[in-house]
Structure formats: C-alpha cells, structure tokens
Design an enzyme around this catalytic site. Structure first.
Site, short mmCIF file in Angstrom:
data_model
loop_
_atom_site.label_atom_id
_atom_site.label_comp_id
_atom_site.label_asym_id
_atom_site.label_seq_id
_atom_site.Cartn_x
_atom_site.Cartn_y
_atom_site.Cartn_z
N CYS A 136 0.83 -1.21 0.00
CA CYS A 136 0.00 0.00 0.00
C CYS A 136 0.86 1.26 0.00
O CYS A 136 1.40 1.65 1.04
CB CYS A 136 -0.93 -0.01 1.21
SG CYS A 136 -1.96 1.47 1.31
N CYS A 139 -0.36 4.11 2.19
CA CYS A 139 -0.11 3.91 3.63
C CYS A 139 1.36 4.14 3.97
O CYS A 139 1.67 4.73 5.01
CB CYS A 139 -0.46 2.49 4.05
SG CYS A 139 -1.95 1.84 3.33
N ASP A 140 2.25 3.65 3.15
CA ASP A 140 3.64 3.51 3.58
C ASP A 140 4.65 4.39 2.83
O ASP A 140 5.82 4.43 3.21
CB ASP A 140 4.07 2.04 3.47
CG ASP A 140 3.25 1.16 4.39
OD1 ASP A 140 2.79 1.65 5.43
OD2 ASP A 140 3.04 -0.03 4.06
#
Ligand code: NAP
Length: 310
Positions: A136, A139-140
C-alpha cells in the site's frame, strides 16, 4: 443448528466488520462477528499507520485492530474465531455455516471479508512485510522519504503507486515480468515522463534481502529471458500485482463485478435484501482503513433500518 436467530451476523473482522459490530452492538442488535482466517484483516500485516484520523503520532496496525475489537466487545459484540465455509442466502432467516457443521441463522448479514493483496509468494517477502515490503503506497510511501524503492507490477496500480511514490522516494524502479505494460496508455505516458521512474523489464523478483538487519536492503532480480540475476539496492519494495476480493463464498448468490467485487448500491445494500457489504470486498478503488470503517458504519445503519422496517 441453533434455534435462536441472530439479528446480525458479520463475516470478517477488519476495520469494516469491527465498525459494523460497534454500531450494531450499540443499537442493541447483539451482533456476532465471525473473525475469519486473518482476524483483524490487512492492518495486521502493517506496522505504523499514520493516516487513520485521531492518532497524532500514528498507531501500530495490530494495536488499532485490538482497540477496535475491544471497543466493539465493550458494547456486547460477540467475536468468534472461525471460518465461514458456506452461506445460504436463498432461505429466511439466512444460514451461515461456521467450520464443518455449526449453522447460525440470521435476519441480516454484513459481509466484510475484505480483499487480499496478491503477493509474489516469496518467504522473504512475507517476513519483511511492514519492514520495507508493502502492498500500500498510500499507507507507507511517507516512510521512504529520500530513499530508493521499487514497485513490482505492470498494471495501473503499479504505475499509479510508482508515480505517487516519486513524491517521497529518491528513485522508483518499476520491476515488470514482461517487456510491455498492462497499464492504460495515459498512466504509461505519465510514468515514462517522470524522471524519477526507471524500469527493469522482463524481470522477476526472486528474493528480498535484508542484509541481516530486519529491513529491506535489496531485491534480487532474475531476467526471465537470459536467466541472469542481479541485486537491486533498495530500501522499500511495493508489491502492486493486484488484489483478490474474498467473495468465493457468495458466487452465484450475490451480484459481483467482472473482478469479483461485490456490487453495493443505495448505501451498502447488495442485491439480496437484508445482506449488506462493506470495506474492501466491495471497494476496488479507495481501499483505506478509514473508508472501510466508514462503510462499516453505513452497513450497520442500513442493517438496523432493515431490521426495524424490513
Ligand atoms: P492488474 O491490472 O491485474 O495488473 C497486475 C499486474 O501485476 C500485471 O502487470 C501483471 O503482469 C502483474 N503480475 C500479476 N501477478 C504477478 C506475479 N505473480 N509476479 C509478477 N507480476 C505479476 O491489477 P491492478 O493494476 O491492481 O489493476 C486492477 C484493476 O483496477 C484494473 O482494471 C485497473 O485498470 C484498475 N485500476 C485503475 C486505476 C486508475 O485508473 N487510476 C488505478 C489502479 C487500478 P502481466 O501484465 O504480465 O499479467
């Protein structure tokens, strides 16, 4: 089969399912959540989550799920370890089979079985998820500011993630197993025009290395035509080879799109009255913990309304 009929059975225990549990529990519907094989869902495979509102300093994925669980239980949600093996949506009340033989009957069902990010299947990849391997970018990506990373895949997701990741990374290498991309022309043009993006064509990742440090240091690539191997030094590897919605239980019973995602309309309703879906199982687009939680709330309110008014 138990004689009692549950108001709500929730299948799946990620952010969508647990939010649905919280809301239906607070509405006195005594929900039961069947947690599934990966209790807690995809967030159990992440480390720090910095984009879930309400946590100034971020929160660890497993901690966030433990809190959601506890919060739902505090209001009386029943959480059951177990795997749903069959559902019968042709009868009323609906029938949900857990494991080999236990059947629970329900007036409404909320499906929150999620989607699984496809992985390459390497033991090192699994071990380093949350430590440099991610599925992701949203997200990261932030964790890789100024560092070299790679994205695996040749579809729209891979190029979208690669383009997004250039905001943070010093360089992004797209590793694709063929010499032609599957992604749409417009995404390709965008990626080719981005000076931070380079490509490793005809290449597959055969190992992810951590140099004994517990965090990604390189990916070992094999050229599929020559068999030659080389190590690409990177700090992060984003695997973007697609997602599979967990919908096999419902095939032939609920409407799905061409990729197997459940179709919801008018809130979180499926085509069977009394059956609702929320989270990634019906969302090929946004796929965020917060959007899953939001749709879990919607499914709970829809179920509550259905129980009251039919
Ligand atoms: P996808 O289109 O199925 O592409 C998956 C990519 O991963 C393909 O290039 C495939 O290679 C590669 N791949 C699959 N398994 C692999 C493996 N084991 N090892 C190495 N590579 C592997 O998936 P997606 O990119 O997630 O897109 C899914 C759908 O969402 C598509 O319809 C896409 O158009 C849509 N989408 C749209 C947007 C947008 O418009 N902004 C953004 C994201 C996704 P091959 O090409 O060799 O098969």
């Amino acid at each position: 089969m138990s004689d009692s009929v549950r108001n709500v059975v929730i299948i799946g225990s990620g952010p969508a399912g647990l939010t649905a549990a919280l809301y239906t529990a607070r509405a006195n519907l005594a929900p039961i959540v069947i947690e599934g094989l990966e209790a807690g869902g995809q967030l159990m495979l992440t480390t720090a989550v910095e984009n879930f509102p309400g946590f100034t300093d971020g929160v660890m994925g497993p901690d966030l799920m433990a809190n959601m669980r506890g919060q739902a239980q505090r209001f009386g949600a029943e959480l059951r370890t177990g795997q749903v093996t069959k559902v019968n949506l042709q009868v009323r009340p609906f029938e949900v089979t857990i494991g080999e033989a236990e059947v629970v009957r329900a007036h409404t069902i909320i499906i929150s079985t999620g989607a699984s990010a496809r992985l390459l299947g390497l033991p090192s990849e699994r071990r380093l998820i949350g430590h440099g391997v991610s599925t992701c970018a949203t997200c990261d990506g932030f964790f890789f500011r100024g560092r070299p990373i790679a994205v695996v895949g040749g579809g729209d997701s891979a190029l979208e993630e690669a383009t997004f990741l250039t905001r943070f990374a010093s360089s992004v290498t797209v590793i694709h197993r063929r010499d032609a991309l599957r992604a749409s022309k417009v995404m390709q043009d965008k990626a080719f025009a981005n000076p931070k993006i380079t490509f490793e064509w005809d290449s597959e990742v055969v190992d992810v290395m951590d140099g004994g440090q517990g965090a990604v240091t390189a990916a070992r690539l094999r050229h599929v035509k020559t068999g030659a191997e080389k190590d690409l030094p990177i700090d992060g590897l984003f695997v973007a080879i697609g997602h599979t919605p967990n919908t096999s239980l419902f095939s032939g019973q609920l409407e799905m799109d061409a990729n197997g995602y459940l179709i919801t309309r008018d809130g979180m309703k499926t085509n069977v009255p009394g059956v609702f879906a929320c989270g990634d199982v019906q969302d090929p687009v946004y796929r965020q913990a917060i959007t899953a939680a939001g749709s879990g709330c919607m499914a709970a309110l829809d179920a509550e309304k259905f129980i009251e008014h039919g």
